[in-house]
Design a protein around this motif. Structure first.
Motif, PDB file in Angstrom:
ATOM      1  N   SER A 424       0.369  -0.997   0.369  1.00  0.00           N
ATOM      2  CA  SER A 424      -0.061  -0.248   0.426  1.00  0.00           C
ATOM      3  C   SER A 424       0.859   1.474  -0.048  1.00  0.00           C
ATOM      4  O   SER A 424       0.609   2.468  -0.864  1.00  0.00           O
ATOM      5  N   VAL A 425       2.044   0.953   1.110  1.00  0.00           N
ATOM      6  CA  VAL A 425       3.280   2.798   0.344  1.00  0.00           C
ATOM      7  C   VAL A 425       3.303   2.686  -0.223  1.00  0.00           C
ATOM      8  O   VAL A 425       3.413   3.784  -1.305  1.00  0.00           O
ATOM      9  N   VAL A 426       4.355   1.965  -1.080  1.00  0.00           N
ATOM     10  CA  VAL A 426       4.578   1.703  -2.819  1.00  0.00           C
ATOM     11  C   VAL A 426       3.937   2.714  -3.178  1.00  0.00           C
ATOM     12  O   VAL A 426       4.304   3.045  -3.912  1.00  0.00           O
ATOM     13  N   PHE A 427       1.817   2.024  -3.809  1.00  0.00           N
ATOM     14  CA  PHE A 427       1.510   2.441  -4.525  1.00  0.00           C
ATOM     15  C   PHE A 427       1.102   3.644  -4.295  1.00  0.00           C
ATOM     16  O   PHE A 427       1.076   4.933  -4.791  1.00  0.00           O
ATOM     17  N   HIS A 428       1.025   4.546  -3.041  1.00  0.00           N
ATOM     18  CA  HIS A 428       0.917   5.531  -2.306  1.00  0.00           C
ATOM     19  C   HIS A 428       2.179   6.295  -2.686  1.00  0.00           C
ATOM     20  O   HIS A 428       1.924   7.858  -2.972  1.00  0.00           O
ATOM     21  N   LEU A 429       3.043   6.027  -2.735  1.00  0.00           N
ATOM     22  CA  LEU A 429       4.537   7.079  -3.077  1.00  0.00           C
ATOM     23  C   LEU A 429       4.140   7.453  -4.303  1.00  0.00           C
ATOM     24  O   LEU A 429       4.626   8.170  -5.108  1.00  0.00           O
ATOM     25  N   ALA A 430       3.804   5.920  -4.757  1.00  0.00           N
ATOM     26  CA  ALA A 430       4.033   6.268  -6.850  1.00  0.00           C
ATOM     27  C   ALA A 430       2.741   7.773  -7.164  1.00  0.00           C
ATOM     28  O   ALA A 430       2.847   8.459  -7.672  1.00  0.00           O
ATOM     29  N   ARG A 431       1.073   7.490  -5.790  1.00  0.00           N
ATOM     30  CA  ARG A 431       0.540   8.669  -6.371  1.00  0.00           C
ATOM     31  C   ARG A 431       1.092   9.757  -5.994  1.00  0.00           C
ATOM     32  O   ARG A 431       1.079  10.540  -6.546  1.00  0.00           O
ATOM     33  N   LYS A 432       1.691   9.798  -5.163  1.00  0.00           N
ATOM     34  CA  LYS A 432       1.653  11.317  -4.236  1.00  0.00           C
ATOM     35  C   LYS A 432       3.218  11.557  -5.505  1.00  0.00           C
ATOM     36  O   LYS A 432       3.648  12.599  -5.309  1.00  0.00           O
ATOM     37  N   ALA A 433       4.111  10.786  -6.131  1.00  0.00           N
ATOM     38  CA  ALA A 433       5.273  11.203  -6.951  1.00  0.00           C
ATOM     39  C   ALA A 433       4.098  11.626  -7.979  1.00  0.00           C
ATOM     40  O   ALA A 433       5.129  13.392  -8.790  1.00  0.00           O
ATOM     41  N   GLY A 434       3.288  11.478  -8.718  1.00  0.00           N
ATOM     42  CA  GLY A 434       2.697  11.804  -9.690  1.00  0.00           C
ATOM     43  C   GLY A 434       1.905  13.242  -9.621  1.00  0.00           C
ATOM     44  O   GLY A 434       2.106  14.263  -9.949  1.00  0.00           O
ATOM     45  N   LYS A 435       1.227  13.287  -8.129  1.00  0.00           N
ATOM     46  CA  LYS A 435       0.539  14.459  -7.650  1.00  0.00           C
ATOM     47  C   LYS A 435       1.649  15.796  -8.320  1.00  0.00           C
ATOM     48  O   LYS A 435       1.982  16.479  -7.548  1.00  0.00           O
ATOM     49  N   SER A 436       3.482  15.718  -6.820  1.00  0.00           N
ATOM     50  CA  SER A 436       4.105  16.458  -6.594  1.00  0.00           C
ATOM     51  C   SER A 436       4.382  17.325  -7.866  1.00  0.00           C
ATOM     52  O   SER A 436       4.934  18.537  -7.108  1.00  0.00           O
TER      53      SER A 436
END
Length: 453
Positions: A424-436
């Motif tokens: 879950s954290v790995v995919f969260h980091l992926a989503r966060k990277a896209g938004k940042s």
């Protein structure tokens, strides 16, 4: 509930649970460190900030993975004292130093320079930061070297003598570079590379499908795909050589893997079957005549020893039989997916939507193949803990089954939660990277796909 279960079986299951959870994370950190170094070197050479963006995303995942690997490794080490005291009592003169070498030469190196990787980007020079990444990558591989030296020695022990029931080293060179070590090290490093290749490709494809069309995502996804396409053929060759080595030193393991019950010349390759220990045969067997002898002995009528040649000194057949086929099946899927994806990158500069979805589905496929292969290795050593030297039963403790069972239940619950949390954290980091990031300045338009390669 556990009182009627054999304590040795429970202890084996508990250790299997611990090692299964632990091995997932070093497998990623070993090769992900080298991928990070590649990103950094590409940035140094081209000055393209998108390579550094990829570094920043994946160094966070590396740090998370490294932390879980350390914690799970400490938990696993307790097993030697609690459940397997006979192991260290008998072979501690060999296992102890090898584990110490891993900590002193590899772990300290990784842990020290990981801090510079994470927090030193703006505090040290770019050159020093690159060197720190190199040292961490080297440390992860050195760690694998020592751990696999010990594991390989347990499979093919050499360079020692038994005195008063204890193993004493006669040659450290023979201990470390034992007969199966080169094959096992190469096989494991390639497995690590494939695991990371599909992790990087899958997470990048996930971001791509979420309309994050930045150059950083494209670079990362292409890196993962090309790395997988290169490594999987090498792994097939390495696996074949490893199999031949195993046939020579551990023929019972090969017999169980192949589902060969009777010693015969021109043994068939069993594609499918249900191993039946009662009838000493495979139910519903589908096999290709003589093929096993061809790829194991390179002779049409080569003799392959069956389970019947080893009396009661052979591993359980069914777990090895199915685990081996899972490993091979996932490997073939990796081969097809990576080559098709690489072809699409070459032709159109990016994967088709269906291929991107397949890459996402295969994000953690390396874990599946890795665990299946690890089970083949470890279960295939039974009934020995150190092959031909120390049996599992001889090394087990006298801890009651109820105590082992209760801690096993606790471990399984904790590990299930941690695995879900990690993914879950790995995919969260992926989503966060896209938004940042500002997609308007980083996006790759269709006409630029070729140049982005």
């Amino acid at each position: 509930m556990f009182a009627s279960v054999d304590p040795v079986i429970l202890a084996r299951i508990q250790f299997a649970a611990n090692i299964t959870f632990h091995i997932l994370f070093p497998t990623i950190s070993i090769s992900l460190a080298w991928v990070l170094l590649f990103f950094k070197l590409r940035y140094n050479k081209t000055g393209d900030e998108s390579w550094m963006d990829a570094y920043r995303v994946w160094v966070k995942i590396f740090a998370l993975t490294f932390a879980l690997g350390v914690v799970s490794g400490i938990t696993m080490s307790f097993q030697f004292g609690t459940n397997w005291p006979g192991y260290m009592e008998t072979v501690g003169n060999i296992a102890g130093p090898l584990l110490a070498y891993e900590v002193l030469t590899a772990f300290f190196l990784e842990a020290t320079f990981l801090g510079i990787m994470l927090f030193g980007m703006r505090r040290v020079s770019n050159r020093m930061h690159t060197i720190a990444t190199l040292l961490v990558a080297g440390g992860t591989t050195l760690s694998a070297f020592w751990i696999l030296a010990l594991n390989s020695w347990m499979q093919t022990p050499a360079g020692f003598e038994m005195i008063d029931g204890r193993a004493h080293v006669t040659s450290w060179i023979e201990v470390i570079f034992n007969p199966s070590f080169p094959y096992r090290l190469v096989h494991m490093l390639l497995a690590s590379g494939l695991t990371v290749a599909f992790l990087v490709a899958g997470i990048s494809a996930y971001r791509w499908l979420r309309n994050d069309r930045s150059r950083e995502v494209l670079h990362s996804m292409r890196t993962g795909v090309v790395l997988a396409a290169i490594l999987i053929p090498l792994q097939i060759v390495a696996g074949d050589l490893h199999g031949l080595n195993t046939l020579h030193h551990q023929p019972a393991k090969i017999a169980a893997m192949e589902g060969i019950w009777k010693t015969e010349k021109g043994a068939p390759a069993v594609l499918f079957g249900l191993p039946n220990a009662t009838t000493q045969s495979n139910d519903f067997e589908i096999a290709i005549p003589k093929l096993a002898s061809i790829y194991l002995t390179h002779k049409v009528d080569g003799e392959i020893k069956g389970i019947d040649a080893f009396a009661d000194r052979h591993p359980p057949v069914a777990p090895l039989f199915f685990a081996f086929r899972i490993m091979v099946g996932v490997g073939l899927l990796m081969l097809a997916a990576s080559w098709v994806a690489a072809w699409q990158f070459r032709k159109r500069g990016a994967p088709a939507p269906w291929m991107a979805r397949l890459l996402v589905a295969m994000t953690f496929s390396g874990w599946v193949a890795l665990v299946a292969g690890w089970y083949v290795t470890e279960i295939g050593r039974q009934p020995y803990l150190v092959y031909g030297v120390l049996t599992t039963a001889q090394a087990a403790s006298k801890v009651p089954a109820t105590m082992i069972g209760s801690t096993l239940a606790m471990y399984l619950t904790l590990y299930a939660v941690l695995i879900v949390a990690y993914i879950s954290v790995v995919f969260h980091l992926a989503r966060k990277a896209g938004k940042s990031k500002d997609d308007s300045s980083q996006s790759v338009i269709p006409g630029q796909l070729r140049s982005a390669q």
